[in-house]
Design an enzyme around this catalytic site. Structure first.
Site, mmCIF file in Angstrom:
data_model
loop_
_atom_site.group_PDB
_atom_site.id
_atom_site.type_symbol
_atom_site.label_atom_id
_atom_site.label_comp_id
_atom_site.label_asym_id
_atom_site.label_seq_id
_atom_site.Cartn_x
_atom_site.Cartn_y
_atom_site.Cartn_z
ATOM 1 N N LYS A 1 0.857 -1.183 0.000
ATOM 2 C CA LYS A 1 0.000 0.000 0.000
ATOM 3 C C LYS A 1 0.896 1.237 0.000
ATOM 4 O O LYS A 1 1.944 1.238 0.656
ATOM 5 C CB LYS A 1 -0.895 -0.037 1.242
ATOM 6 N N SER B 1 -9.753 1.614 2.652
ATOM 7 C CA SER B 1 -8.869 2.411 1.823
ATOM 8 C C SER B 1 -7.786 1.605 1.104
ATOM 9 O O SER B 1 -7.180 2.111 0.167
ATOM 10 C CB SER B 1 -8.186 3.488 2.675
ATOM 11 N N SER C 1 -9.948 -0.772 6.857
ATOM 12 C CA SER C 1 -9.369 -0.607 5.520
ATOM 13 C C SER C 1 -8.636 -1.803 4.945
ATOM 14 O O SER C 1 -8.282 -1.789 3.772
ATOM 15 C CB SER C 1 -8.417 0.588 5.510
HETATM 16 N N1 GLN Z 1 -13.390 3.900 6.129
HETATM 17 C C1 GLN Z 1 -12.771 4.361 7.334
HETATM 18 C C2 GLN Z 1 -12.375 5.808 7.170
HETATM 19 O O1 GLN Z 1 -12.674 6.360 6.174
HETATM 20 C C3 GLN Z 1 -11.590 3.497 7.682
HETATM 21 C C4 GLN Z 1 -10.357 3.804 6.919
HETATM 22 C C5 GLN Z 1 -9.166 2.994 7.327
HETATM 23 O O2 GLN Z 1 -9.284 1.953 7.976
HETATM 24 N N2 GLN Z 1 -7.992 3.513 6.984
HETATM 25 O O3 GLN Z 1 -11.778 6.403 8.009
#
Ligand code: GLN
Length: 468
Positions: free
Chosen positions: A72, A148, A172
């Site tokens: 990532k 994400s 994410s």
């Molecule tokens: N969807 C969540 C957010 O927008 C989690 C994102 C994540 O785990 N980085 O913050």
């Protein structure tokens, strides 16, 4: 069979026996990438020459020698870009050092393979907040890959890489794994070093593996877990053996189904697949118990105070002075900060920074931030009480399968869709998404276990995988 379809474990077996060379794995992966990457958009960068050189130099006697793994784009790999899906870092930033997980994987012989797309600074759940490109779900064209870590999930699901690392602050890793039909696990808080992970919300962030099998997840965790003196939140405790007990089965285990996670609004296909998986565990000898996690309804609200508060502080380092974008129209130091941030950050990141600054400001701190911390404690206690009755908790990962790209009309709706994944982050617990049998869009099952009980979690996940 193309080597691009093989698991890490299978590839290692072939490499060790001398039946294949790392370069042959790359040949097959590049065939898949050339055929579909223009449509999928999993990678933000992929330096084929550098990857080939690293593969040719790989030491196959090391435990992960010659295995390509995608990263990532918020995990530092020395010399590589690390954009975090943001314009801020896209122009000119190169990592000056290896992250803790990168160093461990390098020492295990991994070939770093491409940087994957993500929501900007990991804020989002569809990868649509990437400022740099869109990513499609390889298992469901036209649909989001989740986020994400959407690029990592897409890369693994599309057979572009046998495995990837992602980061999980509120879901994410697990949610894109569920949406793309792969395995994704978030380790316990403190289990894996976050040194060199670009911080989003430091009390929630964890790095974890995204793979095609539970066995591969266990294998990668084995290599990235453990204390790191460069991350003061990483725990100085021994790492369990995640592979030896993997196939022990679930006989006699008590599995909890939290009623709050099976409430109204759950998509019928998700409910059906989840319940079928739980019946499978029962058929394999586990006992299933209805439990309650009564503060679940406050989890999303708590997260959207704590995470933005920490993000507003963490992202203050992006000011045009040291990292990435520097506005060319600034006239003094204050306008340098303002314009660099105005030009460098996308709308969701700005929204979170404003929200986080607001809840931390004097006068609101007690009403919002402090209150959220107290509720966070209640959520953690819910789990402690549940784990007095059961060994593990199972639930959906997301209330619905992947939605279509561009179909988010309601931001709050996307926030609320994290309801099943956020509590494990707030409580610091390990949690995994395992793909289930599904006739339609991919659906994952979430398994949550007590702190540092990853071995048990992986064992249950393996039973789900063979039953699916
Ligand atoms: N969807 C969540 C957010 O927008 C989690 C994102 C994540 O785990 N980085 O913050």
């Amino acid at each position: 069979m193309s080597l691009a379809h093989q698991s890490v474990t299978a590839l290692r077996g072939l490499l060790v026996k001398g039946e294949i060379k790392p370069s042959e794995i790359l040949d097959d992966l590049f065939v898949e990438i050339s055929a579909r990457e223009s449509e999928i958009g999993a990678f933000l960068s992929l330096d084929r020459d550098a990857i080939r050189q690293a593969a040719d130099a790989a030491d196959l006697s090391l435990p992960l020698g010659g295995v390509p793994i995608a990263m990532k784009d918020n995990i530092n790999v020395k010399g590589a870009p690390c954009t975090c899906g943001s314009r801020f870092l896209a122009e000119n930033y190169r990592s000056p050092y290896d992250a803790g997980v990168t160093r461990r994987m390098r020492e295990a012989g991994v070939v770093f393979f491409g940087r994957t797309n993500m929501d900007e600074f990991a804020m989002g759940s569809a990868t649509e907040n990437s400022a740099l490109q869109k990513t499609q779900n390889p298992a469901a064209p036209g649909h989001i890959p989740g986020g994400s870590s959407g690029g990592s999930a897409a890369a693994v699901a599309a057979n572009f890489a046998p495995a990837a690392l992602g980061s999980d602050t509120g879901g994410s890793i697990r949610q894109p794994a569920s949406h793309c039909g792969i395995v994704g696990m978030k380790p316990s808080y403190g289990r894996v070093s976050r040194y060199g992970l670009v911080a989003f919300a430091s009390s929630l962030d964890q790095i974890g593996p995204m793979t095609r099998s539970v066995e591969d997840a266990a294998l990668l965790l084995q290599h990235i877990a453990g204390h790191d003196t460069l991350d003061s939140t990483s725990l100085p405790v021994a790492v369990d053996d995640y592979l030896s007990g993997l196939k022990q089965g679930v006989k006699g285990l008590r599995i909890g189904m939290p009623k709050e996670y099976f409430a109204e609004g759950l998509d019928p296909a998700v409910r059906a697949a989840t319940e079928a998986a739980i019946r499978q565990l029962e058929a394999q000898g586990a006992t299933v118990h209805e439990i309650s996690l009564p503060h679940t309804e406050y989890a999303v609200a708590t997260y959207y105070i704590v995470a933005p508060a920490e993000a507003s502080s963490n992202l203050s380092r992006f000011d045009g002075v040291r990292y990435g974008h520097r506005s060319s129209s600034a006239t003094d130091v204050l306008s340098l900060y303002q314009k660099s941030r105005e030009e460098g950050f996308g709308p969701e990141v700005k929204r979170r920074i404003i929200l986080g600054t607001y809840v931390l400001s004097s006068g609101y701190y007690d009403a919002y931030y402090n209150k959220a911390q107290k509720v966070r404690t209640l959520i953690r206690r819910d789990f402690e009480q549940a784990f007095a009755q059961v060994d593990a908790i199972v639930s959906p990962v997301a209330p619905t399968p992947a939605r279509k790209i561009g179909e988010c009309t309601n931001l709050l709706g996307d926030y609320l869709a994290d309801v099943c994944t956020i509590p494990a982050n707030l409580a610091g617990l390990p949690a995994i998404s395992v793909p289930l049998a599904s006739a339609g869009l991919p659906i994952g099952l979430q398994i949550i276990t007590p702190h540092l009980k990853e071995a048990l979690m992986l064992r249950i996940a393996h039973a789900v995988e063979i039953g699916a």
